[in-house]
Design an enzyme around this catalytic site. Structure first.
Site, PDB file in Angstrom:
ATOM      1  N   GLU A  98       0.858  -1.185   0.000  1.00 46.39           N
ATOM      2  CA  GLU A  98       0.000   0.000   0.000  1.00 46.39           C
ATOM      3  C   GLU A  98       0.897   1.239   0.000  1.00 46.39           C
ATOM      4  O   GLU A  98       1.805   1.374   0.825  1.00 46.39           O
ATOM      5  CB  GLU A  98      -0.917  -0.017   1.238  1.00 46.39           C
ATOM      6  CG  GLU A  98      -1.868   1.159   1.258  1.00 46.39           C
ATOM      7  CD  GLU A  98      -3.166   0.885   2.021  1.00 46.39           C
ATOM      8  OE1 GLU A  98      -3.426  -0.265   2.403  1.00 46.39           O
ATOM      9  OE2 GLU A  98      -3.917   1.860   2.227  1.00 46.39           O
ATOM     10  N   LYS A 139      -4.009  -0.420  13.841  1.00 46.65           N
ATOM     11  CA  LYS A 139      -4.861   0.632  13.293  1.00 46.65           C
ATOM     12  C   LYS A 139      -6.289   0.176  13.590  1.00 46.65           C
ATOM     13  O   LYS A 139      -6.748  -0.828  13.028  1.00 46.65           O
ATOM     14  CB  LYS A 139      -4.624   0.755  11.787  1.00 46.65           C
ATOM     15  CG  LYS A 139      -5.594   1.688  11.059  1.00 46.65           C
ATOM     16  CD  LYS A 139      -5.208   1.831   9.581  1.00 46.65           C
ATOM     17  CE  LYS A 139      -6.182   2.706   8.816  1.00 46.65           C
ATOM     18  NZ  LYS A 139      -5.786   2.918   7.410  1.00 46.65           N
ATOM     19  N   GLU A 172     -10.636   4.437   9.105  1.00 49.13           N
ATOM     20  CA  GLU A 172     -10.808   4.099   7.697  1.00 49.13           C
ATOM     21  C   GLU A 172     -11.343   2.675   7.519  1.00 49.13           C
ATOM     22  O   GLU A 172     -10.827   1.895   6.725  1.00 49.13           O
ATOM     23  CB  GLU A 172      -9.493   4.280   6.943  1.00 49.13           C
ATOM     24  CG  GLU A 172      -8.976   5.704   7.037  1.00 49.13           C
ATOM     25  CD  GLU A 172      -7.760   5.991   6.157  1.00 49.13           C
ATOM     26  OE1 GLU A 172      -6.934   5.086   5.970  1.00 49.13           O
ATOM     27  OE2 GLU A 172      -7.656   7.129   5.666  1.00 49.13           O
ATOM     28  N   ARG A 215      -2.277   3.262  16.909  1.00 50.99           N
ATOM     29  CA  ARG A 215      -2.238   4.467  16.073  1.00 50.99           C
ATOM     30  C   ARG A 215      -3.356   5.448  16.407  1.00 50.99           C
ATOM     31  O   ARG A 215      -4.497   5.044  16.681  1.00 50.99           O
ATOM     32  CB  ARG A 215      -2.300   4.095  14.595  1.00 50.99           C
ATOM     33  CG  ARG A 215      -1.097   3.299  14.159  1.00 50.99           C
ATOM     34  CD  ARG A 215      -1.214   2.866  12.727  1.00 50.99           C
ATOM     35  NE  ARG A 215      -0.742   3.829  11.769  1.00 50.99           N
ATOM     36  CZ  ARG A 215      -1.423   4.233  10.705  1.00 50.99           C
ATOM     37  NH1 ARG A 215      -2.663   3.822  10.499  1.00 50.99           N
ATOM     38  NH2 ARG A 215      -0.897   5.066   9.850  1.00 50.99           N
ATOM     39  N   ARG A 262     -11.556  17.365  10.327  1.00 52.90           N
ATOM     40  CA  ARG A 262     -10.807  16.116  10.491  1.00 52.90           C
ATOM     41  C   ARG A 262      -9.503  16.327  11.260  1.00 52.90           C
ATOM     42  O   ARG A 262      -9.050  15.448  12.003  1.00 52.90           O
ATOM     43  CB  ARG A 262     -10.525  15.501   9.110  1.00 52.90           C
ATOM     44  CG  ARG A 262      -9.865  14.148   9.212  1.00 52.90           C
ATOM     45  CD  ARG A 262      -9.758  13.499   7.851  1.00 52.90           C
ATOM     46  NE  ARG A 262      -8.450  12.884   7.682  1.00 52.90           N
ATOM     47  CZ  ARG A 262      -8.013  12.374   6.542  1.00 52.90           C
ATOM     48  NH1 ARG A 262      -8.775  12.411   5.458  1.00 52.90           N
ATOM     49  NH2 ARG A 262      -6.821  11.839   6.457  1.00 52.90           N
ATOM     50  N   LYS A 300       0.797  10.548  13.739  1.00 46.69           N
ATOM     51  CA  LYS A 300       1.420  11.069  12.515  1.00 46.69           C
ATOM     52  C   LYS A 300       2.005  12.453  12.775  1.00 46.69           C
ATOM     53  O   LYS A 300       1.523  13.172  13.656  1.00 46.69           O
ATOM     54  CB  LYS A 300       0.397  11.135  11.376  1.00 46.69           C
ATOM     55  CG  LYS A 300       0.025   9.752  10.828  1.00 46.69           C
ATOM     56  CD  LYS A 300      -0.802   9.828   9.547  1.00 46.69           C
ATOM     57  CE  LYS A 300      -1.144   8.414   9.080  1.00 46.69           C
ATOM     58  NZ  LYS A 300      -1.913   8.380   7.824  1.00 46.69           N
ATOM     59  N   ASP A 348      -2.718  14.204   7.276  1.00 49.09           N
ATOM     60  CA  ASP A 348      -2.230  12.945   6.718  1.00 49.09           C
ATOM     61  C   ASP A 348      -0.984  13.098   5.858  1.00 49.09           C
ATOM     62  O   ASP A 348      -1.072  13.057   4.642  1.00 49.09           O
ATOM     63  CB  ASP A 348      -3.352  12.302   5.876  1.00 49.09           C
ATOM     64  CG  ASP A 348      -3.004  10.887   5.467  1.00 49.09           C
ATOM     65  OD1 ASP A 348      -2.010  10.365   5.966  1.00 49.09           O
ATOM     66  OD2 ASP A 348      -3.747  10.315   4.647  1.00 49.09           O
ATOM     67  N   GLU A 393       3.847   9.085  -0.578  1.00 46.60           N
ATOM     68  CA  GLU A 393       2.452   9.018  -1.012  1.00 46.60           C
ATOM     69  C   GLU A 393       1.963  10.358  -1.562  1.00 46.60           C
ATOM     70  O   GLU A 393       1.281  10.405  -2.579  1.00 46.60           O
ATOM     71  CB  GLU A 393       1.569   8.585   0.169  1.00 46.60           C
ATOM     72  CG  GLU A 393       0.087   8.641  -0.159  1.00 46.60           C
ATOM     73  CD  GLU A 393      -0.805   8.205   0.999  1.00 46.60           C
ATOM     74  OE1 GLU A 393      -0.276   7.815   2.055  1.00 46.60           O
ATOM     75  OE2 GLU A 393      -2.035   8.271   0.832  1.00 46.60           O
ATOM     76  N   TRP A 452     -12.841  13.490   2.367  1.00 43.49           N
ATOM     77  CA  TRP A 452     -11.871  12.914   1.436  1.00 43.49           C
ATOM     78  C   TRP A 452     -11.783  13.764   0.171  1.00 43.49           C
ATOM     79  O   TRP A 452     -11.066  13.417  -0.758  1.00 43.49           O
ATOM     80  CB  TRP A 452     -12.265  11.469   1.057  1.00 43.49           C
ATOM     81  CG  TRP A 452     -11.914  10.468   2.118  1.00 43.49           C
ATOM     82  CD1 TRP A 452     -11.299  10.731   3.308  1.00 43.49           C
ATOM     83  CD2 TRP A 452     -12.138   9.048   2.106  1.00 43.49           C
ATOM     84  NE1 TRP A 452     -11.132   9.574   4.042  1.00 43.49           N
ATOM     85  CE2 TRP A 452     -11.650   8.525   3.322  1.00 43.49           C
ATOM     86  CE3 TRP A 452     -12.712   8.162   1.178  1.00 43.49           C
ATOM     87  CZ2 TRP A 452     -11.707   7.166   3.648  1.00 43.49           C
ATOM     88  CZ3 TRP A 452     -12.769   6.811   1.503  1.00 43.49           C
ATOM     89  CH2 TRP A 452     -12.277   6.315   2.716  1.00 43.49           C
TER      90      TRP A 452
END
Ligand code: GCW
Length: 724
Positions: free
Chosen positions: A191, A311, A315, A348, A360, A384, A389, A417, A566
């Protein structure tokens, strides 16, 4: 025989030997190249300082360390350096003596105890000591792992052409667990991976153990990484079945001598999926005992297993909230199972509700701060670096400093990413450093993120730092040759989160490319500018999350369909009046999650750093920037600056041809051409799109976009690695 006949064969062979191409450079050796020292004077100097070496101790760690030194010296010094017998009998003038004081009386007698007391069980001392007319370079630590790290450090000194005449180095990691997170699936897809397939070949494990596993461990150990989570946080419970655990154990055996522990991701619903239970409720005794049995099985196969990364309720992943339990209930249940073996849980904090788009950026804080103090000692909350993100630029995450009674660790993304996959040259250490050196003011001034996560600010014993790996099975490991620098830099910053990205870049360049001063400076300049350039052509002035939906490679500020948080329009909020996300006290009030004076600084557009302006503020297009330009103009200038900088970087790279091997030179040149092409797409797509709101012209003097907006909206990428 004429003179010509005599010398002809010599001339021919000389010609052949110089004309034969060197082995093609693949990049496989990373920064552990060990090519001959190019400076003849230095080479001579090193040779006279190292006329032999001796290792004491015979653990697997000592064996691999001795082997590393042997191979490295042979390459660097271009001759076989003899391994010597017992150091007391050595007649040589100058040699290396490596091992722990408990394995060598001589080391114990030459290295002061107070030094050893300072370095814990992973630190090392490298010291030149005069002994019976000999100069001994002692490499030591309290444990064999210290000797391993010390040896790699010593090799780095040689690789970077440092002076080794009178060494006196004492170093110890500031963070306990320095760990890679592989987002690798059991079918070997990765991923957000852009470097081929997963390194872990589950089909051929446990029987086949290729050299690559060992080289992976060597590379990690050389920068002090001591843990690896093998599997994706979007977890598959199958990895916890006996069959897979045997495969995991085989990898753990390879990594162990290099001081690397293996960890796995635990899918919260595993008791149901592979255990046959009806529930995964963490407070159900059967569930807890299922995990206890599972953990016992893991430790029977992998006695030094590290623990779990989880996690949960994020999501779509299962978690304790499915049973109306808290993150603490879930984490502690697993932590209880692991505690008897010394295992840990990295839980996480990347959570956000799938129904309510409360800003968010605020959600992790809202969910976790009330749980401060409720987690067991062997739990870390993995946060994070920023609150949304892994964007090209975010402010530091407000959870840093906000959970003084909890172990908190950062998670950085090494894989690119949101930063151009393995196509764009982006040196990420400045991004990591920016977060680590942010002052949270949690306990007043100088409450740096680094001092929270190294345990000094709140006295945590358990500390860790995670990096989402960018490694795959392509020959050079990371796809882009410069992606290797991000792996390297992550390791170095996890060892010492106060280190400078520039120093790290310099080391890496010298080890990976060349020690030629001009070359080092040239490459360093490219690297040090690269992250800011990418921010400029992607998300300047605090813009964020405006990328292409799905693969995240290109621009997509127009993305407006689907789950609100998103989309891009949710984040940039551009309209005819202005642009930006109002997170001030009169907006979403995300600023309130920061300590004073940070919150006041962010809250006021006059004091908010301009590079985060649109993260915190919605401002009119005519808002006056510090440069005197309007916000609209500044936005355009930044986008154009980004692309210009890529063009400049390409020119600079061309000038470095003389000191870079052909293969990497060409590969990087090609990638840079693509980077310029795609940076331009970012720039033109974003500027044209935002122009539909600003209704202002692109400032004079800036080149016109090549295509109309529609072109960018419909653009499809076909030649970018890892896009699905
Ligand atoms: O950045 C997002 C990624 C997801 C990832 C998630 C996470 C592993 O787009 O691919 O899932 O973050 O960090 O959990």
């Amino acid at each position: 025989m004429s003179m010509l006949q005599k010398i002809l064969p010599v001339v021919i062979s000389l010609f052949l030997s110089t004309a034969l191409p060197a082995c093609p450079e693949t990049g496989y050796r990373l920064w552990l190249r060990y090519d001959k020292i190019s400076d003849p004077v230095l080479l001579q100097n090193y040779k006279s300082s190292i006329t032999g070496y001796v290792f004491v101790g015979n653990s697997p760690t000592i064996t691999v360390t001795r082997n590393e030194l042997k191979i490295a010296l042979k390459g660097l010094l271009d001759c076989e350096i003899p391994e010597l017998a017992s150091p007391e009998k050595i007649k040589k003038k100058s040699f290396i003596l490596a091992g722990t004081p408990s394995d060598s009386k001589l080391i114990a007698s030459l290295i002061p105890l107070h030094g050893l007391a300072k370095i814990g069980n992973e630190g090392f001392i490298i010291k030149t000591v005069r002994f019976h007319k000999a100069n001994i370079i002692i490499i030591t630590g309290n444990t064999d792992r210290g000797v391993l790290y010390g040896t790699f450090h010593f090799l780095r000194l040689l690789q970077t052409h440092s002076n080794i005449t009178s060494l006196n180095i004492l170093d110890t990691p500031k963070i306990k667990i320095r760990i890679l997170n592989h987002w690798d699936n059991l079918n070997r897809t990765v991923e957000r991976g852009y470097a081929g397939l997963s390194l872990w070949d589950w089909n051929t494990l446990p029987d086949s153990l290729t050299e690559r596993y060992t080289d992976y461990a060597r590379a990690n150990a050389s920068v002090g990484i001591n843990g690896t989570v093998l599997t994706n946080v979007n977890a598959n419970a199958l990895v916890l079945t006996t069959e897979y655990l045997k495969k995991v154990a085989a990898l753990a055996n390879v990594f162990r001598p290099y001081g690397i522990k293996v960890y796995l991701t635990a899918r919260f619903s595993a008791p149901v999926e592979i255990g046959g239970l009806k529930t995964a409720d963490p407070l159900d005794p059967e569930v807890a005992s299922w995990w206890k049995r599972k953990v016992a099985e893991i430790y029977s196969l992998i006695p030094d297993f590290g623990g779990f990364t989880v996690k949960a309720n994020s999501e779509g992943q299962p978690g304790p909230q499915n049973y109306n339990r808290s993150h603490a209930d879930g984490a502690n249940m697993l932590a209880r199972a692991l505690a008897p073996y010394g295992g840990i849980v990295m839980w996480r904090a990347f959570v956000y509700d799938d129904r309510v788009p409360e800003d968010r950026a605020k959600q992790a804080y809202n969910e976790f701060v009330p749980l401060d103090g409720k987690f067991m000692n062997n739990v870390l909350i993995q946060v994070k670096n920023g609150p949304v993100d892994f964007q090209p630029r975010e402010p530091f995450h407000p959870l840093f400093g906000a959970m003084p009674h909890t172990n908190v660790m950062p998670e950085f993304q090494i894989t690119q990413e949101y930063l151009g996959a393995s196509v764009h040259l982006v040196y990420l250490a400045p991004l990591f450093e920016e977060c680590l050196k942010s002052d949270t003011y949690a306990r007043g001034k100088e409450s740096y993120v680094a001092s929270i996560i190294d345990g000094t600010l709140f006295n945590n014993n358990l500390t860790a730092m995670a990096g989402v790996s960018n490694i795959g099975n392509v020959e050079n490991w990371t796809g882009h040759p410069f992606g290797q620098a991000n792996w390297y830099a992550f390791g170095r910053l996890a060892w010492n989160p106060y280190e400078n990205s520039e120093t790290i870049a310099e080391e890496w360049i010298k080890m990976t490319f060349s020690n030629d001063q001009k070359c080092v400076e040239g490459i360093k300049k490219i690297m040090m500018n690269s992250r800011e350039n990418a921010v400029n052509y992607m998300t300047p002035l605090g813009l964020h999350h405006i990328m292409y939906a799905g693969h995240h490679y290109g621009p997509g500020p127009w993305v407006s369909r689907g789950r609100q948080d998103w989309t891009s329009v949710y984040y940039h909020r551009a309209d005819t009046l202005g642009i930006g996300f109002d997170r001030t006290t009169s907006g979403s009030n995300a600023v309130s999650q920061y300590f004073s004076p940070v919150k006041e600084i962010f809250n006021n557009p006059e004091t908010c750093p301009e590079n985060l302006l649109l993260w915190f503020h919605h401002l009119p297009w005519d808002y006056k920037m510090k440069s005197g330009r309007t916000l609209w103009e500044e936005l355009c200038f930044k986008y154009y600056e980004g692309v210009d900088a890529v063009r400049q970087m390409r020119k600079e790279w061309q000038e470095l041809k003389y000191c870079v091997d052909n293969e990497r030179f060409e590969q990087v040149s090609e990638l840079m051409a693509k980077q310029e092409r795609d940076a331009k797409i970012w720039r033109d797509g974003c500027v044209l799109y935002f122009q539909t709101f600003s209704r202002r012209p692109i400032p004079e003097g800036l080149e016109k976009p090549e295509h109309p907006l529609e072109y960018y909206i419909n653009h499809k990428y076909t030649d970018i690695p890892g896009l699905r």
